[in-house]
Write an enzyme that holds these catalytic residues in place. Structure first.
Site, mmCIF file in Angstrom:
data_model
loop_
_atom_site.group_PDB
_atom_site.id
_atom_site.type_symbol
_atom_site.label_atom_id
_atom_site.label_comp_id
_atom_site.label_asym_id
_atom_site.label_seq_id
_atom_site.Cartn_x
_atom_site.Cartn_y
_atom_site.Cartn_z
ATOM 1 N N TYR A 1 25.151 88.394 47.134
ATOM 2 C CA TYR A 1 25.407 87.903 48.490
ATOM 3 C C TYR A 1 26.855 87.424 48.610
ATOM 4 O O TYR A 1 27.565 87.787 49.565
ATOM 5 C CB TYR A 1 24.439 86.755 48.788
ATOM 6 C CG TYR A 1 24.632 86.102 50.121
ATOM 7 C CD1 TYR A 1 24.276 86.751 51.302
ATOM 8 C CD2 TYR A 1 25.170 84.814 50.230
ATOM 9 C CE1 TYR A 1 24.439 86.147 52.534
ATOM 10 C CE2 TYR A 1 25.335 84.203 51.461
ATOM 11 C CZ TYR A 1 24.970 84.873 52.609
ATOM 12 O OH TYR A 1 25.141 84.276 53.832
ATOM 13 N N SER B 1 30.483 83.842 55.103
ATOM 14 C CA SER B 1 29.801 82.707 54.484
ATOM 15 C C SER B 1 30.802 81.982 53.592
ATOM 16 O O SER B 1 31.716 82.612 53.036
ATOM 17 C CB SER B 1 28.641 83.211 53.623
ATOM 18 O OG SER B 1 28.105 82.143 52.859
HETATM 19 N N1 LIG Z 1 21.961 80.128 57.739
HETATM 20 C C1 LIG Z 1 23.107 79.797 57.173
HETATM 21 O O1 LIG Z 1 23.382 78.623 56.959
HETATM 22 C C2 LIG Z 1 24.097 80.852 56.793
HETATM 23 C C3 LIG Z 1 25.133 80.486 55.908
HETATM 24 C C4 LIG Z 1 26.134 81.407 55.648
HETATM 25 C C5 LIG Z 1 26.101 82.656 56.254
HETATM 26 N N2 LIG Z 1 25.075 82.996 57.097
HETATM 27 C C6 LIG Z 1 25.105 84.333 57.714
HETATM 28 O O2 LIG Z 1 24.841 84.217 59.105
HETATM 29 C C7 LIG Z 1 24.173 85.407 59.572
HETATM 30 C C8 LIG Z 1 22.911 85.017 60.339
HETATM 31 O O3 LIG Z 1 22.054 84.328 59.442
HETATM 32 P P1 LIG Z 1 20.687 83.601 59.846
HETATM 33 O O4 LIG Z 1 20.609 82.409 58.962
HETATM 34 O O5 LIG Z 1 20.594 83.456 61.316
HETATM 35 O O6 LIG Z 1 19.641 84.684 59.267
HETATM 36 P P2 LIG Z 1 18.189 85.208 59.722
HETATM 37 O O7 LIG Z 1 17.546 85.715 58.480
HETATM 38 O O8 LIG Z 1 17.469 84.171 60.522
HETATM 39 O O9 LIG Z 1 18.541 86.442 60.680
HETATM 40 C C9 LIG Z 1 19.137 87.612 60.188
HETATM 41 C C10 LIG Z 1 18.762 88.782 61.081
HETATM 42 O O10 LIG Z 1 19.390 89.973 60.557
HETATM 43 C C11 LIG Z 1 18.476 91.043 60.733
HETATM 44 N N3 LIG Z 1 18.747 92.154 59.837
HETATM 45 C C12 LIG Z 1 18.584 92.191 58.485
HETATM 46 N N4 LIG Z 1 18.845 93.422 58.014
HETATM 47 C C13 LIG Z 1 19.202 94.182 59.079
HETATM 48 C C14 LIG Z 1 19.580 95.552 59.235
HETATM 49 N N5 LIG Z 1 19.637 96.393 58.198
HETATM 50 N N6 LIG Z 1 19.882 95.983 60.487
HETATM 51 C C15 LIG Z 1 19.807 95.157 61.552
HETATM 52 N N7 LIG Z 1 19.427 93.864 61.472
HETATM 53 C C16 LIG Z 1 19.129 93.389 60.243
HETATM 54 C C17 LIG Z 1 17.101 90.407 60.471
HETATM 55 O O11 LIG Z 1 16.034 91.200 60.991
HETATM 56 C C18 LIG Z 1 17.237 89.052 61.142
HETATM 57 O O12 LIG Z 1 16.791 89.113 62.487
HETATM 58 C C19 LIG Z 1 23.913 86.249 58.316
HETATM 59 O O13 LIG Z 1 24.915 87.246 58.212
HETATM 60 C C20 LIG Z 1 24.029 85.250 57.189
HETATM 61 O O14 LIG Z 1 24.404 85.852 55.961
HETATM 62 C C21 LIG Z 1 24.059 82.129 57.341
#
Ligand SMILES: NC(=O)c1ccc[n+]([C@@H]2O[C@H](COP(=O)([O-])OP(=O)(O)OC[C@H]3O[C@@H](n4cnc5c(N)ncnc54)[C@H](O)[C@@H]3O)[C@@H](O)[C@H]2O)c1
Length: 248
Positions: free
Chosen positions: A146, A133
């Site tokens: 985070y 991130s």
């Molecule tokens: N959305 C953004 O703009 C953004 C920005 C920076 C980083 N990210 C990173 O991108 C990745 C995906 O994010 P997203 O926005 O699609 O999130 P999301 O919340 O839609 O999906 C995250 C998934 O991770 C799973 N998860 C959580 N804990 C878990 C565990 N212990 N074991 C297995 N699975 C688990 C959840 O069940 C969920 O399906 C994450 O690592 C997030 O930190 C997202």
């Protein structure tokens, strides 16, 4: 992606779910891993992908899922590690439990899934793509735990990119800004004043469009990094964020 064997963590929601669908559509053989079972199964079944329940914080769960899942795939070419959580709290009042669970999912989850993938990639090489991130590079007020956990993802990614290069394994990180259920949760945690200030801030933070992108903006970048064409690129942070992490 045709014929490439891909494990995607976090496949039940957001970017992981979009990638399960898109890469299956590109004829990759996809195994989705997630702790959220009914939804993970539903997304995978709709895409024609396999699904196994896996808690990325638990070494036994990760090792079991990789052993069983990769055997069924007939080997592994790519790990896309998207599982993560992003709870909010002021730094000074962040409870120990939130710090520990955030580090467990985001930092330890990266460590465990990458180690498990390494065992299957060490002979023939392949790709590891971790979701970091911008928060891990420049901090994020309101999400200190985070940001710290994603800083750990960046440090780990750059280190194993060097250590595992001799095995033909590339290890890169994504810094996305994409509208997903995780981001909706962050918006829902804001007051209407905070939300207005946030939306105003995005108009200058993100030069391309002034707001977070769509999963469709991410998929082609991931297909490139997961494919053969990226073979001479490792240890990089790929910001798919409309330009917000640009140095200026
Ligand atoms: N959305 C953004 O703009 C953004 C920005 C920076 C980083 N990210 C990173 O991108 C990745 C995906 O994010 P997203 O926005 O699609 O999130 P999301 O919340 O839609 O999906 C995250 C998934 O991770 C799973 N998860 C959580 N804990 C878990 C565990 N212990 N074991 C297995 N699975 C688990 C959840 O069940 C969920 O399906 C994450 O690592 C997030 O930190 C997202």
């Amino acid at each position: 992606m045709s014929g490439r064997r891909v494990v995607i963590t976090g496949g039940a929601s957001g970017m992981g779910a979009a990638l399960v669908a898109a890469l299956s559509d590109s004829d990759a053989q996809v195994l989705s891993l997630d702790i959220t079972e009914p939804e993970g199964e539903r997304v995978a079944a709709a895409a024609g992908a396999a699904f196994l329940r896996c808690d990325v914080t638990d070494k036994d769960s990760v090792d079991r899922a990789f052993a069983e899942g990769v055997r069924a795939l007939g080997g592994l070419d790519v790990l896309i590690h998207a599982a993560g959580i992003a709870p909010s709290s002021p730094a000074e009042s962040t409870p120990m439990s939130m710090w520990e669970s955030t580090m467990a999912v985001n930092a330890t989850g990266t460590f465990l899934t990458n180690q498990a993938a390494f065992e299957h990639l060490r002979e023939r090489g392949g790709r590891i793509i971790n979701f970091a991130s911008a928060a891990g590079a420049k901090g994020l007020p309101g999400k200190a735990a985070y940001a710290a956990s994603k800083g750990a993802v960046l440090g780990w990614t750059r280190t194993v990119a060097v250590e595992w290069a001799k095995h033909g394994i590339t290890v890169n990180a994504i810094a996305p800004a994409i509208r997903t259920p995780m981001y909706e949760k962050t918006r829902a945690s804001m007051t209407s004043e905070q939300l207005a200030a946030h939306d105003q801030h995005l108009t200058t933070l993100i030069p391309l469009g002034g707001k977070l992108g769509k999963v469709e903006d991410l998929v082609p970048v991931l297909e490139f990094i997961a494919g053969e064409g990226s073979r001479f690129m490792t240890g990089q942070i790929f910001a798919v964020d409309g330009g917000s992490l640009m140095v200026r």
